[in-house]
Scaffold this motif. Structure first.
Motif, PDB file in Angstrom:
ATOM      1  N   VAL A  40       0.846  -1.202   0.000  1.00 28.32           N
ATOM      2  CA  VAL A  40       0.000   0.000   0.000  1.00 28.32           C
ATOM      3  C   VAL A  40       0.880   1.250   0.000  1.00 28.32           C
ATOM      4  O   VAL A  40       0.582   2.239  -0.688  1.00 28.32           O
ATOM      5  N   GLY A  41       1.976   1.201   0.754  1.00 29.52           N
ATOM      6  CA  GLY A  41       2.904   2.332   0.784  1.00 29.52           C
ATOM      7  C   GLY A  41       3.491   2.617  -0.587  1.00 29.52           C
ATOM      8  O   GLY A  41       3.580   3.779  -1.006  1.00 29.52           O
ATOM      9  N   ALA A  42       3.898   1.561  -1.294  1.00 34.98           N
ATOM     10  CA  ALA A  42       4.464   1.742  -2.629  1.00 34.98           C
ATOM     11  C   ALA A  42       3.443   2.370  -3.566  1.00 34.98           C
ATOM     12  O   ALA A  42       3.766   3.300  -4.326  1.00 34.98           O
ATOM     13  N   ILE A  43       2.201   1.891  -3.525  1.00 27.88           N
ATOM     14  CA  ILE A  43       1.148   2.434  -4.387  1.00 27.88           C
ATOM     15  C   ILE A  43       0.882   3.903  -4.065  1.00 27.88           C
ATOM     16  O   ILE A  43       0.765   4.746  -4.963  1.00 27.88           O
ATOM     17  N   SER A  44       0.809   4.223  -2.777  1.00 33.86           N
ATOM     18  CA  SER A  44       0.503   5.607  -2.392  1.00 33.86           C
ATOM     19  C   SER A  44       1.649   6.557  -2.722  1.00 33.86           C
ATOM     20  O   SER A  44       1.415   7.699  -3.159  1.00 33.86           O
ATOM     21  N   ASN A  60       1.687  12.607   2.459  1.00 31.43           N
ATOM     22  CA  ASN A  60       1.281  13.037   3.795  1.00 31.43           C
ATOM     23  C   ASN A  60       2.300  12.545   4.817  1.00 31.43           C
ATOM     24  O   ASN A  60       2.486  11.328   4.996  1.00 31.43           O
ATOM     25  N   PRO A  61       2.994  13.453   5.526  1.00 26.20           N
ATOM     26  CA  PRO A  61       4.068  13.029   6.432  1.00 26.20           C
ATOM     27  C   PRO A  61       3.582  12.171   7.593  1.00 26.20           C
ATOM     28  O   PRO A  61       4.297  11.268   8.039  1.00 26.20           O
ATOM     29  N   LEU A  62       2.349  12.437   8.067  1.00 24.64           N
ATOM     30  CA  LEU A  62       1.826  11.626   9.175  1.00 24.64           C
ATOM     31  C   LEU A  62       1.597  10.185   8.720  1.00 24.64           C
ATOM     32  O   LEU A  62       1.893   9.240   9.460  1.00 24.64           O
ATOM     33  N   LEU A  63       1.078  10.020   7.513  1.00 26.14           N
ATOM     34  CA  LEU A  63       0.864   8.668   6.989  1.00 26.14           C
ATOM     35  C   LEU A  63       2.191   7.962   6.749  1.00 26.14           C
ATOM     36  O   LEU A  63       2.331   6.760   7.006  1.00 26.14           O
ATOM     37  N   ILE A  64       3.181   8.703   6.249  1.00 30.95           N
ATOM     38  CA  ILE A  64       4.510   8.118   6.008  1.00 30.95           C
ATOM     39  C   ILE A  64       5.129   7.661   7.322  1.00 30.95           C
ATOM     40  O   ILE A  64       5.664   6.545   7.429  1.00 30.95           O
ATOM     41  N   LEU A  65       5.057   8.508   8.345  1.00 31.27           N
ATOM     42  CA  LEU A  65       5.633   8.162   9.645  1.00 31.27           C
ATOM     43  C   LEU A  65       4.881   6.999  10.285  1.00 31.27           C
ATOM     44  O   LEU A  65       5.503   6.088  10.859  1.00 31.27           O
ATOM     45  N   PHE A  66       3.557   7.012  10.176  1.00 35.09           N
ATOM     46  CA  PHE A  66       2.767   5.924  10.757  1.00 35.09           C
ATOM     47  C   PHE A  66       3.100   4.597  10.069  1.00 35.09           C
ATOM     48  O   PHE A  66       3.318   3.578  10.731  1.00 35.09           O
ATOM     49  N   TYR A 112      27.935  12.765   1.149  1.00 33.54           N
ATOM     50  CA  TYR A 112      27.037  12.102   0.202  1.00 33.54           C
ATOM     51  C   TYR A 112      26.971  12.760  -1.174  1.00 33.54           C
ATOM     52  O   TYR A 112      26.499  12.144  -2.127  1.00 33.54           O
ATOM     53  N   GLY A 113      27.406  13.990  -1.265  1.00 35.88           N
ATOM     54  CA  GLY A 113      27.177  14.771  -2.476  1.00 35.88           C
ATOM     55  C   GLY A 113      26.045  15.765  -2.228  1.00 35.88           C
ATOM     56  O   GLY A 113      25.290  15.646  -1.264  1.00 35.88           O
ATOM     57  N   ASP A 114      25.934  16.759  -3.080  1.00 35.62           N
ATOM     58  CA  ASP A 114      24.909  17.800  -2.909  1.00 35.62           C
ATOM     59  C   ASP A 114      23.514  17.224  -3.109  1.00 35.62           C
ATOM     60  O   ASP A 114      23.212  16.651  -4.165  1.00 35.62           O
ATOM     61  N   PHE A 115      22.676  17.356  -2.083  1.00 35.88           N
ATOM     62  CA  PHE A 115      21.303  16.880  -2.179  1.00 35.88           C
ATOM     63  C   PHE A 115      20.415  17.714  -1.277  1.00 35.88           C
ATOM     64  O   PHE A 115      20.893  18.467  -0.420  1.00 35.88           O
ATOM     65  N   GLU A 116      19.106  17.564  -1.467  1.00 36.72           N
ATOM     66  CA  GLU A 116      18.143  18.255  -0.618  1.00 36.72           C
ATOM     67  C   GLU A 116      16.870  17.428  -0.522  1.00 36.72           C
ATOM     68  O   GLU A 116      16.558  16.640  -1.416  1.00 36.72           O
ATOM     69  N   TYR A 117      16.161  17.605   0.587  1.00 31.30           N
ATOM     70  CA  TYR A 117      14.874  16.938   0.759  1.00 31.30           C
ATOM     71  C   TYR A 117      13.827  17.680  -0.058  1.00 31.30           C
ATOM     72  O   TYR A 117      13.674  18.893   0.063  1.00 31.30           O
ATOM     73  N   ALA A 118      13.123  16.933  -0.900  1.00 27.49           N
ATOM     74  CA  ALA A 118      12.161  17.557  -1.809  1.00 27.49           C
ATOM     75  C   ALA A 118      10.744  17.576  -1.241  1.00 27.49           C
ATOM     76  O   ALA A 118       9.887  18.306  -1.743  1.00 27.49           O
ATOM     77  N   ILE A 119      10.474  16.742  -0.219  1.00 21.07           N
ATOM     78  CA  ILE A 119       9.147  16.720   0.400  1.00 21.07           C
ATOM     79  C   ILE A 119       9.318  16.743   1.907  1.00 21.07           C
ATOM     80  O   ILE A 119      10.417  16.528   2.435  1.00 21.07           O
ATOM     81  N   SER A 120       8.214  16.966   2.594  1.00 20.12           N
ATOM     82  CA  SER A 120       8.232  16.956   4.053  1.00 20.12           C
ATOM     83  C   SER A 120       8.123  15.530   4.577  1.00 20.12           C
ATOM     84  O   SER A 120       7.246  14.773   4.174  1.00 20.12           O
ATOM     85  N   LEU A 121       9.065  15.168   5.449  1.00 18.17           N
ATOM     86  CA  LEU A 121       9.006  13.876   6.132  1.00 18.17           C
ATOM     87  C   LEU A 121       8.714  14.081   7.608  1.00 18.17           C
ATOM     88  O   LEU A 121       9.234  13.372   8.465  1.00 18.17           O
TER      89      LEU A 121
END
Length: 294
Positions: A40-44, A60-66, A112-121
């Motif tokens: 379900v996580g992969a699909i979402s 949705n960060p709450l759903l990801i964390l849950f 690690y090389g230059d990177f940034e978080y693209a979404i809220s976790l």
């Protein structure tokens, strides 16, 4: 004055009752935790990346964390009997290291090389890295370490075998994770030759993985840990979830090498001897068992 041993016995009995209840809860919901949640996580996540899932459900960060907490539960419950003050101390140091090296990576691009978080976790520490970062990173290292000691058996008694093999497993974990995470927009690198991930990232994981594996090796009595891993049937189910979640995403985006590495982890799990057809059938809810056994 009350006898210390008399006081300790009820406390120990209470902890053992709680442990048995937690283990029963995981065992009863094993299929849901290790299979349904990651699929379900992969699909979402793919739906979020492709714009199919609308706000506020997309990323949705709450759903990801849950979902992450649920999938981590077999590992946490499995390790609880081996978490004492020694383990807490070293794992606490690993947690601090996890924050430190990630903050360094975001601010400087090293290691690690230059990177940034693209979404809220979820909530961000200093507005730069996820507060829940150890929840994402530390279990990956633990899974790689536990799989290593199980697969290598008696050879894992030699630290010159155990530690390099566990570090290699940690780097292999990221060979699966980062291409999928980049594909769904979790984070982004400036440039990369491996499905958008630069080789410097894996040099960084080699460094951070080495430190993390050493700290985990120091955290536990190896024989006691190995005994627990052997007696707990679900302790590696979090790794099963990882393979299903990120392996599926890699397949969907055509990251074939990353998907193949996920397949190698499947072979490692089968090598442990605990994921046979009978175990899978027993983990499936009763209504589906007849179909699995056919």
């Amino acid at each position: 004055m009350a006898d210390g041993g008399t006081e300790a016995a009820p406390n120990r009995a209470g902890r053992e009752r709680i442990q048995r209840r937690l283990e029963a809860l995981v065992l009863e919901n094993r299929f849901t935790i290790a299979v349904i949640f990651p699929l379900v996580g992969a699909i979402s996540l793919v739906g979020s990346a492709e714009g199919v899932i609308p706000e506020p459900l997309a990323y949705n960060p709450l759903l990801i964390l849950f979902g992450t907490l649920v999938m981590r539960s077999p590992l946490v419950v499995g390790l609880l009997p081996r978490i004492g003050w020694r383990a807490l101390g070293w794992l606490g140091l690993l947690t601090a290291y996890t924050y430190g090296v990630e903050l360094l990576g975001v601010r400087t691009g090293w290691p690690y090389g230059d990177f940034e978080y693209a979404i809220s976790l979820g909530p961000m520490l200093f507005g730069e890295i996820p507060l829940a970062l150890p929840l994402f990173f530390v279990p990956l290292v633990l899974n790689a370490y536990l799989l290593t000691v199980l697969v290598f058996g008696q050879r894992a008694a030699n630290p010159l075998v155990r530690l390099p093999a566990a570090v290699a497993a940690v780097v292999a974990v990221d060979l699966v994770l980062d291409p999928a995470a980049v594909s769904i927009g979790f984070w982004a690198f400036e440039a990369g030759v491996y499905y958008g991930v630069p080789l410097s990232n894996y040099v960084g994981w080699l460094l951070s993985g080495t430190v993390a594996v050493i700290l985990i090796d120091l955290a536990f009595d190896r024989e006691a840990l190995l005994e627990r891993v052997r007696e707990c049937p679900f302790i590696l189910d979090d790794l099963v979830s990882f393979v299903l979640l990120w392996g599926s995403i890699n397949l969907l985006y055509g990251n074939w090498i990353a998907a193949a590495v996920a397949g190698v982890f499947c072979l490692g799990l089968l090598r442990t001897g605990r994921y046979d057809r009978t175990m899978i059938a027993n983990a499936v809810p009763k209504g589906l068992r007849s179909r699995v056994l056919e």
